[in-house]
Design an enzyme around this catalytic site. Structure first.
Site, PDB file in Angstrom:
ATOM      1  N   ASP A   1      -2.035-142.885  24.794  1.00 16.20           N
ATOM      2  CA  ASP A   1      -3.131-142.057  24.049  1.00 16.20           C
ATOM      3  C   ASP A   1      -3.924-141.456  25.172  1.00 16.20           C
ATOM      4  O   ASP A   1      -4.213-142.014  26.025  1.00 16.20           O
ATOM      5  CB  ASP A   1      -3.870-142.956  22.893  1.00 16.20           C
ATOM      6  CG  ASP A   1      -3.132-143.178  21.986  1.00 16.20           C
ATOM      7  OD1 ASP A   1      -1.878-142.775  21.588  1.00 16.20           O
ATOM      8  OD2 ASP A   1      -3.383-144.124  21.013  1.00 16.20           O
ATOM      9  N   LYS A   2      -4.555-140.345  24.641  1.00 18.57           N
ATOM     10  CA  LYS A   2      -5.562-139.608  25.701  1.00 18.57           C
ATOM     11  C   LYS A   2      -6.491-140.733  26.201  1.00 18.57           C
ATOM     12  O   LYS A   2      -6.826-140.585  27.571  1.00 18.57           O
ATOM     13  CB  LYS A   2      -6.515-138.555  25.069  1.00 18.57           C
ATOM     14  CG  LYS A   2      -7.306-138.024  25.821  1.00 18.57           C
ATOM     15  CD  LYS A   2      -8.215-136.747  24.688  1.00 18.57           C
ATOM     16  CE  LYS A   2      -9.507-136.408  25.561  1.00 18.57           C
ATOM     17  NZ  LYS A   2     -10.357-135.549  24.568  1.00 18.57           N
TER      18      LYS A   2
END
Length: 331
Positions: A147-148
């Site tokens: 995830d970011k």
């Protein structure tokens, strides 16, 4: 529309059932079209791309039995992915692959809403055309994702020869990944396993939720590393690699990852503290403006060198600072 415009349109035709009850068209389409948001439906109505019985309608239109609905969805324009000089923390590199320690805030690959500033842009700058093409032009070299705002270890394939064997290891779970995170609250068991179905939430397609009836199987193993009064440091090992899996599972058992804005980790009411200490807690969220999750260990078998590879990345500074405050103030 001319021929070129038609090429860039995806058309869906829906026949309303004879026994369909009266329902606003946005709600009806949201329930009957996968991977579309209500905001997108509203924009399509406003732009005249949704027709009922051959006519444009307003957003308050209610579907009727036997209505013929045509939804014209413009395909996003193709975009060019350009190399960008973005810093990458390389943990290991050879002529076949590289292992990186991804920083917070870095999206792994471009999407239609994020076309630049990604890990892929950075990899293209560092490796030029020396990246695998298995996942297409939009995801060169990308074997798996984070995830970011999840930090930690990832392996990148420099050519197609190593990409497929690496991907197969992640699919079969012979590659090992270990995460570490700070959860709100205490665990009743020192270790455990969570298995559910995960699907996208209809109200917000970016969020994953547990479902009893639909979705993909997701299994997460956890083990308590260190327990505090109101927090727990936890190790996670995944059996499956679903989107937001750890985050959604921790939310499901009411032990969200601290700082996670989408899964309850910023809800300070969960943390039973006197009012005069709440400022300190807010300060901790300022230090860690993301989910407290880090991919700490990565193991795989090198397809060319024919040897087991193992890597470990230290807990990043923001998570460490929060841990220090938790220990200091006996949270």
């Amino acid at each position: 529309m001319d021929i070129e415009e038609l090429k860039n349109i995806e058309t869906l035709e829906i026949k309303v059932a004879p026994n369909q009850s009266k329902q606003r068209i946005d709600k009806f389409l949201f329930s009957n079209i996968k991977r579309i948001s209500r905001n997108k439906i509203q924009n399509l109505i406003d732009s005249g791309n949704i027709l009922v019985n051959g006519k444009e309608i307003k957003s308050n239109y209610s579907v009727l039995p036997n209505d013929d609905i045509v939804v014209n969805i413009p395909r996003p324009e193709k975009y060019e992915i350009l190399p960008e000089d973005i810093k990458i923390d390389f943990v290991y590199e050879d002529e076949y692959l590289a292992v990186i320690n991804k920083q917070m805030g870095l999206v792994v690959h471009p999407t239609y809403s994020v076309t630049g500033g990604t890990l892929v842009n950075a990899l293209m700058f560092h490796f030029k055309d020396q990246l695998s093409s298995v996942n297409g032009k939009e995801r060169p070299g990308i074997v798996h994702r984070l995830d970011k705002d999840t930090t930690g270890l990832m392996v990148v394939a420099k050519n197609d020869l190593v990409h497929q064997p690496l991907a197969e290891q992640f699919a079969s779970k012979t590659a090992g990944r270990e995460y570490i995170g700070i959860c709100i609250g205490k665990f009743s068991e020192k270790s455990g396993r969570i298995e559910t179905l995960l699907t996208r939430w209809q109200r917000d397609r970016k969020v994953m939720i547990v479902s009893e009836f639909e979705g993909k199987r997701a299994a997460t193993n956890y083990e308590v590393i260190e327990e505090f009064n109101r927090f727990t440091l936890v190790k996670f090992v995944l059996e499956t690699g679903r989107t937001h899996q750890i985050r959604a599972h921790m939310k499901h058992i009411n032990r969200p990852l601290f700082g996670d804005p989408f899964y309850g980790g910023t809800n300070l009411k969960m943390i039973d503290l006197p009012r005069n200490q709440m400022k300190r807690l807010s300060h901790m969220l300022d230090i860690l403006p993301r989910q407290a999750l880090h991919a700490r260990k990565l193991e795989f078998f090198h397809p060319v060198l024919k040897k087991h590879m193992s890597f470990e990345a230290e807990i990043p500074e923001d998570i460490n600072k929060v841990l220090e405050l938790i220990r200091k103030y006996e949270y």
